[in-house]
Design a protein around this motif. Sequence first.
Motif, PDB file in Angstrom:
ATOM      1  N   THR A  47      36.210  19.059  37.535  1.00  0.00           N
ATOM      2  CA  THR A  47      36.321  20.496  37.783  1.00  0.00           C
ATOM      3  C   THR A  47      37.059  21.220  36.655  1.00  0.00           C
ATOM      4  O   THR A  47      37.978  20.675  36.046  1.00  0.00           O
ATOM      5  CB  THR A  47      37.042  20.775  39.115  1.00  0.00           C
ATOM      6  OG1 THR A  47      38.329  20.144  39.098  1.00  0.00           O
ATOM      7  CG2 THR A  47      36.244  20.250  40.291  1.00  0.00           C
ATOM      8  N   PRO A  48      36.681  22.465  36.377  1.00  0.00           N
ATOM      9  CA  PRO A  48      37.346  23.239  35.321  1.00  0.00           C
ATOM     10  C   PRO A  48      38.764  23.639  35.732  1.00  0.00           C
ATOM     11  O   PRO A  48      39.074  23.709  36.927  1.00  0.00           O
ATOM     12  CB  PRO A  48      36.439  24.460  35.147  1.00  0.00           C
ATOM     13  CG  PRO A  48      35.704  24.583  36.422  1.00  0.00           C
ATOM     14  CD  PRO A  48      35.568  23.198  36.989  1.00  0.00           C
ATOM     15  N   PRO A  49      39.621  23.921  34.751  1.00  0.00           N
ATOM     16  CA  PRO A  49      41.027  24.226  35.033  1.00  0.00           C
ATOM     17  C   PRO A  49      41.279  25.276  36.119  1.00  0.00           C
ATOM     18  O   PRO A  49      42.183  25.094  36.925  1.00  0.00           O
ATOM     19  CB  PRO A  49      41.567  24.681  33.676  1.00  0.00           C
ATOM     20  CG  PRO A  49      40.739  23.937  32.695  1.00  0.00           C
ATOM     21  CD  PRO A  49      39.357  23.873  33.305  1.00  0.00           C
ATOM     22  N   PRO A  50      40.517  26.372  36.220  1.00  0.00           N
ATOM     23  CA  PRO A  50      40.874  27.389  37.217  1.00  0.00           C
ATOM     24  C   PRO A  50      40.743  26.948  38.682  1.00  0.00           C
ATOM     25  O   PRO A  50      41.234  27.642  39.567  1.00  0.00           O
ATOM     26  CB  PRO A  50      39.886  28.531  36.929  1.00  0.00           C
ATOM     27  CG  PRO A  50      39.457  28.337  35.528  1.00  0.00           C
ATOM     28  CD  PRO A  50      39.450  26.854  35.323  1.00  0.00           C
ATOM     29  N   LEU A  51      40.123  25.808  38.962  1.00  0.00           N
ATOM     30  CA  LEU A  51      39.896  25.409  40.356  1.00  0.00           C
ATOM     31  C   LEU A  51      41.088  24.654  40.956  1.00  0.00           C
ATOM     32  O   LEU A  51      40.926  23.652  41.656  1.00  0.00           O
ATOM     33  CB  LEU A  51      38.616  24.574  40.473  1.00  0.00           C
ATOM     34  CG  LEU A  51      37.317  25.331  40.221  1.00  0.00           C
ATOM     35  CD1 LEU A  51      36.113  24.433  40.445  1.00  0.00           C
ATOM     36  CD2 LEU A  51      37.208  26.567  41.113  1.00  0.00           C
ATOM     37  N   HIS A  52      42.280  25.163  40.723  1.00  0.00           N
ATOM     38  CA  HIS A  52      43.487  24.512  41.249  1.00  0.00           C
ATOM     39  C   HIS A  52      43.498  24.483  42.773  1.00  0.00           C
ATOM     40  O   HIS A  52      43.929  23.506  43.373  1.00  0.00           O
ATOM     41  CB  HIS A  52      44.738  25.221  40.731  1.00  0.00           C
ATOM     42  CG  HIS A  52      44.929  25.099  39.256  1.00  0.00           C
ATOM     43  ND1 HIS A  52      45.123  23.889  38.627  1.00  0.00           N
ATOM     44  CD2 HIS A  52      44.957  26.038  38.284  1.00  0.00           C
ATOM     45  CE1 HIS A  52      45.259  24.087  37.326  1.00  0.00           C
ATOM     46  NE2 HIS A  52      45.161  25.382  37.094  1.00  0.00           N
ATOM     47  N   ALA A  56      43.943  21.228  45.107  1.00  0.00           N
ATOM     48  CA  ALA A  56      45.049  21.178  46.070  1.00  0.00           C
ATOM     49  C   ALA A  56      44.528  20.845  47.466  1.00  0.00           C
ATOM     50  O   ALA A  56      45.136  20.046  48.192  1.00  0.00           O
ATOM     51  CB  ALA A  56      45.791  22.514  46.088  1.00  0.00           C
ATOM     52  N   LEU A  57      43.396  21.411  47.832  1.00  0.00           N
ATOM     53  CA  LEU A  57      42.800  21.117  49.138  1.00  0.00           C
ATOM     54  C   LEU A  57      42.447  19.639  49.256  1.00  0.00           C
ATOM     55  O   LEU A  57      42.726  18.998  50.281  1.00  0.00           O
ATOM     56  CB  LEU A  57      41.553  21.985  49.345  1.00  0.00           C
ATOM     57  CG  LEU A  57      40.754  21.710  50.614  1.00  0.00           C
ATOM     58  CD1 LEU A  57      41.594  22.003  51.861  1.00  0.00           C
ATOM     59  CD2 LEU A  57      39.468  22.525  50.623  1.00  0.00           C
ATOM     60  N   ILE A  58      41.872  19.078  48.220  1.00  0.00           N
ATOM     61  CA  ILE A  58      41.510  17.659  48.246  1.00  0.00           C
ATOM     62  C   ILE A  58      42.765  16.796  48.397  1.00  0.00           C
ATOM     63  O   ILE A  58      42.798  15.852  49.201  1.00  0.00           O
ATOM     64  CB  ILE A  58      40.715  17.272  46.979  1.00  0.00           C
ATOM     65  CG1 ILE A  58      39.363  17.989  46.989  1.00  0.00           C
ATOM     66  CG2 ILE A  58      40.518  15.754  46.887  1.00  0.00           C
ATOM     67  CD1 ILE A  58      38.634  17.921  45.683  1.00  0.00           C
ATOM     68  N   CYS A  70      50.251  25.599  43.929  1.00  0.00           N
ATOM     69  CA  CYS A  70      50.393  24.380  43.120  1.00  0.00           C
ATOM     70  C   CYS A  70      49.186  24.247  42.205  1.00  0.00           C
ATOM     71  O   CYS A  70      48.050  24.470  42.620  1.00  0.00           O
ATOM     72  CB  CYS A  70      50.510  23.156  44.019  1.00  0.00           C
ATOM     73  SG  CYS A  70      52.085  23.061  44.859  1.00  0.00           S
ATOM     74  N   ARG A  71      49.449  23.880  40.961  1.00  0.00           N
ATOM     75  CA  ARG A  71      48.385  23.723  39.972  1.00  0.00           C
ATOM     76  C   ARG A  71      48.404  22.285  39.465  1.00  0.00           C
ATOM     77  O   ARG A  71      49.270  21.914  38.676  1.00  0.00           O
ATOM     78  CB  ARG A  71      48.581  24.730  38.850  1.00  0.00           C
ATOM     79  CG  ARG A  71      48.370  26.169  39.338  1.00  0.00           C
ATOM     80  CD  ARG A  71      48.872  27.198  38.364  1.00  0.00           C
ATOM     81  NE  ARG A  71      50.333  27.111  38.279  1.00  0.00           N
ATOM     82  CZ  ARG A  71      51.031  27.367  37.179  1.00  0.00           C
ATOM     83  NH1 ARG A  71      50.438  27.729  36.066  1.00  0.00           N
ATOM     84  NH2 ARG A  71      52.349  27.257  37.192  1.00  0.00           N
ATOM     85  N   VAL A  72      47.443  21.511  39.929  1.00  0.00           N
ATOM     86  CA  VAL A  72      47.311  20.109  39.529  1.00  0.00           C
ATOM     87  C   VAL A  72      46.023  19.996  38.731  1.00  0.00           C
ATOM     88  O   VAL A  72      44.933  20.268  39.253  1.00  0.00           O
ATOM     89  CB  VAL A  72      47.274  19.178  40.763  1.00  0.00           C
ATOM     90  CG1 VAL A  72      47.084  17.730  40.329  1.00  0.00           C
ATOM     91  CG2 VAL A  72      48.547  19.335  41.593  1.00  0.00           C
ATOM     92  N   HIS A  73      46.135  19.601  37.482  1.00  0.00           N
ATOM     93  CA  HIS A  73      44.954  19.526  36.617  1.00  0.00           C
ATOM     94  C   HIS A  73      44.044  18.365  37.009  1.00  0.00           C
ATOM     95  O   HIS A  73      44.488  17.362  37.583  1.00  0.00           O
ATOM     96  CB  HIS A  73      45.379  19.428  35.157  1.00  0.00           C
ATOM     97  CG  HIS A  73      45.766  20.762  34.592  1.00  0.00           C
ATOM     98  ND1 HIS A  73      44.897  21.545  33.871  1.00  0.00           N
ATOM     99  CD2 HIS A  73      46.920  21.471  34.688  1.00  0.00           C
ATOM    100  CE1 HIS A  73      45.498  22.670  33.529  1.00  0.00           C
ATOM    101  NE2 HIS A  73      46.734  22.646  34.014  1.00  0.00           N
TER     102      HIS A  73
END
Length: 197
Positions: A47-52, A56-58, A70-73
Amino acid sequence: MTKTASRDAPLDAKKAASRSGGPSFSLANRLGRVVWMTSWLLLARWTPPPLHGWRALILQLFGARLGGNCRVHASVKIWHPRNLELGDNVLIGPGAIIYNQGRVTIGSDCVVSQRAHLCASTHDVSDRDFQLVVRPVMLAPKCWVAAEAFVGPGVTMGEGAVLAARGVLFEDAEAWAIYRGNPAAKLKPRELRAGEA
């Protein structure tokens, strides 16, 4: 001990013959992690970076506890989401490794930069069977673990502590202090400019 806790506890190395290639964790734990790693690969790794929010849901579906924003790459490697807790506004940068056989707790407003490594387990070097030992890692709010730094088993970083790039921290870090080197040593206090606390 709860069913989940016992499933996530290391097996007795002697009984499991871990040194001879036997498992370190229960079959249920290992199967759960296969499902987790496959799911992350198929649903998040690309997934591209903006889909944090999606990532997070996963993580939450697999038992991680996450605060807001939360931003997890996508390239982050997390060993076991159920052993992960993130506060609000946490950033886990590209290529970071959260090797959380033991619990990893990251407080609000923390940054774990690219290719940093948090490790919450070790082995008993005095044990003939090299028993796996889990030791939680805790980052209090507003910490920064800079690029390619390593935070070792059982370490707590006090609020606002910084571990500089490629630093290796094996002992607790004082609040609002900057550490660097291998092994990391305290360099100086971390002082925020007025109005930036």
